[in-house]
Design a protein around this motif. Sequence first.
Motif, PDB file in Angstrom:
ATOM      1  N   ARG A  32      49.406  15.576  34.938  1.00  0.00           N
ATOM      2  CA  ARG A  32      49.189  14.132  34.956  1.00  0.00           C
ATOM      3  C   ARG A  32      47.707  13.788  34.889  1.00  0.00           C
ATOM      4  O   ARG A  32      46.870  14.493  35.413  1.00  0.00           O
ATOM      5  N   LEU A  33      47.421  12.667  34.255  1.00  0.00           N
ATOM      6  CA  LEU A  33      46.063  12.145  34.171  1.00  0.00           C
ATOM      7  C   LEU A  33      45.763  11.407  35.470  1.00  0.00           C
ATOM      8  O   LEU A  33      46.541  10.565  35.896  1.00  0.00           O
ATOM      9  N   THR A  34      44.659  11.760  36.146  1.00  0.00           N
ATOM     10  CA  THR A  34      44.302  11.124  37.413  1.00  0.00           C
ATOM     11  C   THR A  34      42.913  10.516  37.336  1.00  0.00           C
ATOM     12  O   THR A  34      42.069  10.951  36.550  1.00  0.00           O
ATOM     13  N   LEU A  35      42.687   9.517  38.155  1.00  0.00           N
ATOM     14  CA  LEU A  35      41.383   8.881  38.294  1.00  0.00           C
ATOM     15  C   LEU A  35      40.820   9.216  39.660  1.00  0.00           C
ATOM     16  O   LEU A  35      41.535   9.152  40.658  1.00  0.00           O
ATOM     17  N   ARG A  36      39.545   9.564  39.727  1.00  0.00           N
ATOM     18  CA  ARG A  36      38.899   9.848  41.004  1.00  0.00           C
ATOM     19  C   ARG A  36      38.160   8.581  41.431  1.00  0.00           C
ATOM     20  O   ARG A  36      37.239   8.131  40.759  1.00  0.00           O
ATOM     21  N   ILE A  37      38.554   8.009  42.563  1.00  0.00           N
ATOM     22  CA  ILE A  37      37.978   6.774  43.067  1.00  0.00           C
ATOM     23  C   ILE A  37      37.189   7.086  44.333  1.00  0.00           C
ATOM     24  O   ILE A  37      37.707   7.695  45.265  1.00  0.00           O
ATOM     25  N   ALA A  38      35.930   6.658  44.381  1.00  0.00           N
ATOM     26  CA  ALA A  38      35.071   6.881  45.542  1.00  0.00           C
ATOM     27  C   ALA A  38      34.972   5.611  46.379  1.00  0.00           C
ATOM     28  O   ALA A  38      35.050   4.501  45.859  1.00  0.00           O
ATOM     29  N   CYS A  39      34.811   5.782  47.674  1.00  0.00           N
ATOM     30  CA  CYS A  39      34.654   4.656  48.592  1.00  0.00           C
ATOM     31  C   CYS A  39      33.368   3.912  48.234  1.00  0.00           C
ATOM     32  O   CYS A  39      32.300   4.515  48.139  1.00  0.00           O
ATOM     33  N   PRO A  40      33.437   2.595  48.033  1.00  0.00           N
ATOM     34  CA  PRO A  40      32.236   1.850  47.661  1.00  0.00           C
ATOM     35  C   PRO A  40      31.235   1.707  48.803  1.00  0.00           C
ATOM     36  O   PRO A  40      30.044   1.534  48.556  1.00  0.00           O
TER      37      PRO A  40
END
Length: 58
Positions: A32-40
Amino acid sequence: MPQHTRARVCRDCDGHATAHITTGTRHRDGTRLTLRIACPACKGSGTVPAARLARVGR
């Protein structure tokens, strides 16, 4: 003897600074294609420097 200081945990993410979110689409090999999201707030480090902490009270 050196003193060890504890890192201050980010209050917005509780130290879990990144999350991987699946988009639902798949690559050709089936993964699966995933996005890595960082805490702002902490920018993905999980900790916050002492200068950014707000003092409450007097």
